[in-house]
Scaffold this motif. Structure first.
Motif, PDB file in Angstrom:
ATOM      1  N   LYS A 220       4.333  25.799   4.024  1.00 42.44           N
ATOM      2  CA  LYS A 220       4.539  27.029   4.397  1.00 42.44           C
ATOM      3  C   LYS A 220       5.851  27.527   5.771  1.00 42.44           C
ATOM      4  O   LYS A 220       6.470  28.380   5.983  1.00 42.44           O
ATOM      5  N   PHE A 221       5.508  26.201   6.708  1.00 42.19           N
ATOM      6  CA  PHE A 221       6.252  26.488   7.640  1.00 42.19           C
ATOM      7  C   PHE A 221       6.210  24.830   8.143  1.00 42.19           C
ATOM      8  O   PHE A 221       5.225  23.965   8.002  1.00 42.19           O
ATOM      9  N   LYS A 222       7.156  24.314   9.199  1.00 44.66           N
ATOM     10  CA  LYS A 222       6.862  23.243   9.486  1.00 44.66           C
ATOM     11  C   LYS A 222       7.051  22.868  11.370  1.00 44.66           C
ATOM     12  O   LYS A 222       7.343  24.091  12.172  1.00 44.66           O
ATOM     13  N   VAL A 223       6.552  21.539  10.875  1.00 43.15           N
ATOM     14  CA  VAL A 223       5.367  21.362  12.848  1.00 43.15           C
ATOM     15  C   VAL A 223       6.397  20.717  13.279  1.00 43.15           C
ATOM     16  O   VAL A 223       6.622  19.327  12.024  1.00 43.15           O
ATOM     17  N   ILE A 224       6.666  20.696  13.933  1.00 46.90           N
ATOM     18  CA  ILE A 224       7.114  19.256  15.451  1.00 46.90           C
ATOM     19  C   ILE A 224       6.459  19.709  16.412  1.00 46.90           C
ATOM     20  O   ILE A 224       5.859  19.698  16.902  1.00 46.90           O
ATOM     21  N   ALA A 225       5.625  18.248  16.729  1.00 45.28           N
ATOM     22  CA  ALA A 225       5.097  17.674  17.497  1.00 45.28           C
ATOM     23  C   ALA A 225       5.753  16.990  19.087  1.00 45.28           C
ATOM     24  O   ALA A 225       5.838  15.681  18.473  1.00 45.28           O
ATOM     25  N   PHE A 226       5.889  17.562  20.363  1.00 46.70           N
ATOM     26  CA  PHE A 226       6.238  16.364  20.989  1.00 46.70           C
ATOM     27  C   PHE A 226       5.202  15.548  22.033  1.00 46.70           C
ATOM     28  O   PHE A 226       3.974  16.680  22.323  1.00 46.70           O
ATOM     29  N   TYR A 227       5.174  14.767  22.420  1.00 47.58           N
ATOM     30  CA  TYR A 227       4.294  13.965  22.641  1.00 47.58           C
ATOM     31  C   TYR A 227       4.723  13.082  24.051  1.00 47.58           C
ATOM     32  O   TYR A 227       5.782  12.478  23.616  1.00 47.58           O
TER      33      TYR A 227
ATOM     34  N   PHE B 186       1.423  23.333   5.400  1.00 46.24           N
ATOM     35  CA  PHE B 186       2.298  23.214   6.299  1.00 46.24           C
ATOM     36  C   PHE B 186       2.839  21.282   6.359  1.00 46.24           C
ATOM     37  O   PHE B 186       2.120  20.766   6.540  1.00 46.24           O
ATOM     38  N   THR B 187       4.164  21.171   7.401  1.00 46.97           N
ATOM     39  CA  THR B 187       4.280  19.855   7.543  1.00 46.97           C
ATOM     40  C   THR B 187       4.515  19.536   8.750  1.00 46.97           C
ATOM     41  O   THR B 187       3.881  20.736   9.452  1.00 46.97           O
ATOM     42  N   TYR B 188       3.807  18.285   9.228  1.00 46.64           N
ATOM     43  CA  TYR B 188       3.627  18.357  10.324  1.00 46.64           C
ATOM     44  C   TYR B 188       3.990  16.612  11.202  1.00 46.64           C
ATOM     45  O   TYR B 188       4.201  15.521   9.557  1.00 46.64           O
ATOM     46  N   GLU B 189       5.155  16.480  11.725  1.00 45.61           N
ATOM     47  CA  GLU B 189       5.301  15.428  12.535  1.00 45.61           C
ATOM     48  C   GLU B 189       5.812  15.718  13.558  1.00 45.61           C
ATOM     49  O   GLU B 189       5.624  16.353  14.720  1.00 45.61           O
ATOM     50  N   ALA B 190       5.834  14.113  14.449  1.00 51.09           N
ATOM     51  CA  ALA B 190       5.110  14.104  16.368  1.00 51.09           C
ATOM     52  C   ALA B 190       5.745  12.915  16.129  1.00 51.09           C
ATOM     53  O   ALA B 190       6.006  11.957  15.321  1.00 51.09           O
ATOM     54  N   THR B 191       6.339  13.599  18.336  1.00 51.35           N
ATOM     55  CA  THR B 191       8.021  12.303  18.194  1.00 51.35           C
ATOM     56  C   THR B 191       7.564  12.156  19.688  1.00 51.35           C
ATOM     57  O   THR B 191       7.198  13.514  20.473  1.00 51.35           O
ATOM     58  N   THR B 192       8.115  10.994  20.246  1.00 45.06           N
ATOM     59  CA  THR B 192       7.976  11.252  21.630  1.00 45.06           C
ATOM     60  C   THR B 192       9.282  10.893  21.970  1.00 45.06           C
ATOM     61  O   THR B 192       9.126  10.501  23.464  1.00 45.06           O
ATOM     62  N   ASP B 193      10.215  11.219  21.308  1.00 44.49           N
ATOM     63  CA  ASP B 193      11.532  11.170  21.391  1.00 44.49           C
ATOM     64  C   ASP B 193      11.778  12.737  22.067  1.00 44.49           C
ATOM     65  O   ASP B 193      12.212  13.778  21.425  1.00 44.49           O
ATOM     66  N   TRP B 194      12.098  13.203  23.377  1.00 39.59           N
ATOM     67  CA  TRP B 194      11.949  14.528  23.808  1.00 39.59           C
ATOM     68  C   TRP B 194      13.897  14.657  23.838  1.00 39.59           C
ATOM     69  O   TRP B 194      14.125  16.114  24.043  1.00 39.59           O
ATOM     70  N   SER B 195      14.691  13.569  23.285  1.00 38.38           N
ATOM     71  CA  SER B 195      16.335  14.129  22.810  1.00 38.38           C
ATOM     72  C   SER B 195      16.297  14.957  22.205  1.00 38.38           C
ATOM     73  O   SER B 195      17.251  15.596  21.816  1.00 38.38           O
ATOM     74  N   LYS B 196      15.277  15.168  21.011  1.00 37.86           N
ATOM     75  CA  LYS B 196      15.466  15.682  19.855  1.00 37.86           C
ATOM     76  C   LYS B 196      15.333  17.434  19.926  1.00 37.86           C
ATOM     77  O   LYS B 196      15.090  17.984  20.089  1.00 37.86           O
ATOM     78  N   LEU B 197      14.839  17.439  21.312  1.00 36.62           N
ATOM     79  CA  LEU B 197      13.880  19.023  22.005  1.00 36.62           C
ATOM     80  C   LEU B 197      15.800  19.419  22.185  1.00 36.62           C
ATOM     81  O   LEU B 197      15.631  19.908  23.503  1.00 36.62           O
ATOM     82  N   ASN B 198      16.592  20.131  20.905  1.00 36.85           N
ATOM     83  CA  ASN B 198      17.979  20.329  21.098  1.00 36.85           C
ATOM     84  C   ASN B 198      17.509  21.602  20.302  1.00 36.85           C
ATOM     85  O   ASN B 198      16.901  21.507  19.102  1.00 36.85           O
ATOM     86  N   ALA B 199      18.733  22.174  20.354  1.00 36.83           N
ATOM     87  CA  ALA B 199      19.044  23.759  19.670  1.00 36.83           C
ATOM     88  C   ALA B 199      18.961  22.696  17.831  1.00 36.83           C
ATOM     89  O   ALA B 199      18.411  23.408  16.521  1.00 36.83           O
ATOM     90  N   GLN B 200      19.810  21.922  17.652  1.00 32.13           N
ATOM     91  CA  GLN B 200      19.901  21.444  16.106  1.00 32.13           C
ATOM     92  C   GLN B 200      18.855  20.869  15.608  1.00 32.13           C
ATOM     93  O   GLN B 200      18.507  21.545  14.702  1.00 32.13           O
ATOM     94  N   PHE B 201      17.918  19.894  15.813  1.00 32.61           N
ATOM     95  CA  PHE B 201      16.766  19.740  15.638  1.00 32.61           C
ATOM     96  C   PHE B 201      15.778  20.975  15.693  1.00 32.61           C
ATOM     97  O   PHE B 201      15.648  20.639  14.689  1.00 32.61           O
ATOM     98  N   LEU B 202      15.496  21.593  16.459  1.00 30.36           N
ATOM     99  CA  LEU B 202      14.545  23.083  16.496  1.00 30.36           C
ATOM    100  C   LEU B 202      15.198  23.571  15.723  1.00 30.36           C
ATOM    101  O   LEU B 202      14.042  24.319  15.496  1.00 30.36           O
ATOM    102  N   SER B 203      16.352  23.964  15.358  1.00 30.99           N
ATOM    103  CA  SER B 203      16.430  24.206  14.025  1.00 30.99           C
ATOM    104  C   SER B 203      15.964  24.199  12.816  1.00 30.99           C
ATOM    105  O   SER B 203      15.658  25.383  12.210  1.00 30.99           O
TER     106      SER B 203
END
Length: 288
Positions: free
Chosen positions: A40-47, A75-92
């Motif tokens: 249904k949707f994709k989730v990305i978690a930053f921590y 839905f899908t769930y991914e988690a990352t400690t890499d805050w550099s992925k918090l960019n427009a291309q990745f978030l799209s």
């Protein structure tokens, strides 16, 4: 017309083979359909998962809880400690962003997250994700996030030790709270008080607050860590965005015994979990 045993048994054997093949084929088709079903949707978690053991414990728990919920709710769930992925291309590629404990500190990451939200992205934040205090390691140096988006401003104080509270649902119309009772007991938590009175902000819709039956809340030992009265919102949304902030996310830890053992669990609460899952499903599929 009659059949001998010699002629009937081969016929039955062939029928059974056909039936068995049919069931096997049907089962395979169902498995393939399940494996290829579009989420249904994709989730990305930053921590960040550093410094406070209570937050680290909670983050580990969250990263076990959400994959289970993803499997159950498609839905899908991914988690990352890499805050550099918090960019427009990745978030799209994601429909929902989670901040499990902290917030981005790099200006470019903050700018891209703001654009993501302003362009219809969705966000769920927990506990320390709203923290800001000047001076501290997390100064209030991001006005859009703390003043406009969250509306809470800086952190003002908290209860201690982490204790459970009776929470009151103030709005049952929101999809996140529609399945909740009027009041419920939350998991033990360190509850925050904020600089701004969210009731005075027309953009903020408070969904859940601490019920007065919770007082006194906290055990101290310092007197100011025990609340005896007051109004404290713990879950709210901003009407201009697809977002949900929840103050939960701080487990109780055995600091005194120096074992760092987890004494309470944020997601060990059926009603509270309903809030989290319903909120996430709303953010992933609904409208603001």
């Amino acid at each position: 017309m009659s059949f001998s045993h010699q002629t009937m048994f081969p016929v039955l054997r062939n029928i059974l083979r056909l039936c068995f093949s049919f069931f096997i084929l049907t089962g395979c088709v169902q498995i393939v359909q399940a494996q290829t079903k579009k989420p249904k949707f994709k989730v990305i978690a930053f921590y960040t998962g550093k410094n406070d053991q209570a937050h680290i414990s909670y983050v580990h728990e969250a990263n076990q809880f959400f994959p289970k919920m993803a499997a159950e709710n498609n839905f899908t769930y991914e988690a990352t400690t890499d805050w550099s992925k918090l960019n427009a291309q990745f978030l799209s590629d994601y429909q929902v962003v989670l901040f499990l404990d902290t917030r981005p500190e790099v200006p470019e990451q903050r700018a891209d997250f703001q654009k993501y939200m302003e362009n219809g992205g969705a966000w769920m934040g927990f506990h320390f994700a709203a923290f800001a205090l000047t001076p501290s390691a997390f100064n209030q140096d991001w006005d859009w996030y703390h003043e406009k988006f969250l509306g809470s401003g800086q952190y003002a104080s908290n209860t201690w030790r982490p204790t459970s509270a009776i929470l009151r649902v103030e709005d049952h119309k929101n999809p996140a709270t529609k399945n909740l009772p009027d009041t419920f007991r939350a998991s033990p938590n360190e509850w925050y008080r904020w600089e701004h009175d969210l009731r005075k902000n027309a953009d903020i819709k408070i969904l859940i607050s601490i019920d007065s039956t919770s007082f006194p809340l906290g055990t101290g030992p310092k007197k100011h860590e025990i609340w005896h009265s007051g109004y404290y919102p713990v879950v709210w949304t901003n009407k201009n965005y697809k977002m949900l902030y929840l103050n939960m996310g701080h487990n109780d830890i055995d600091y005194e015994g120096k074992t760092n053992k987890t004494l309470s669990h944020t997601f060990d609460n059926k009603v509270q979990n309903q809030l989290v899952v319903d909120g996430l499903l709303w953010l992933g599929t609904g409208k603001k």
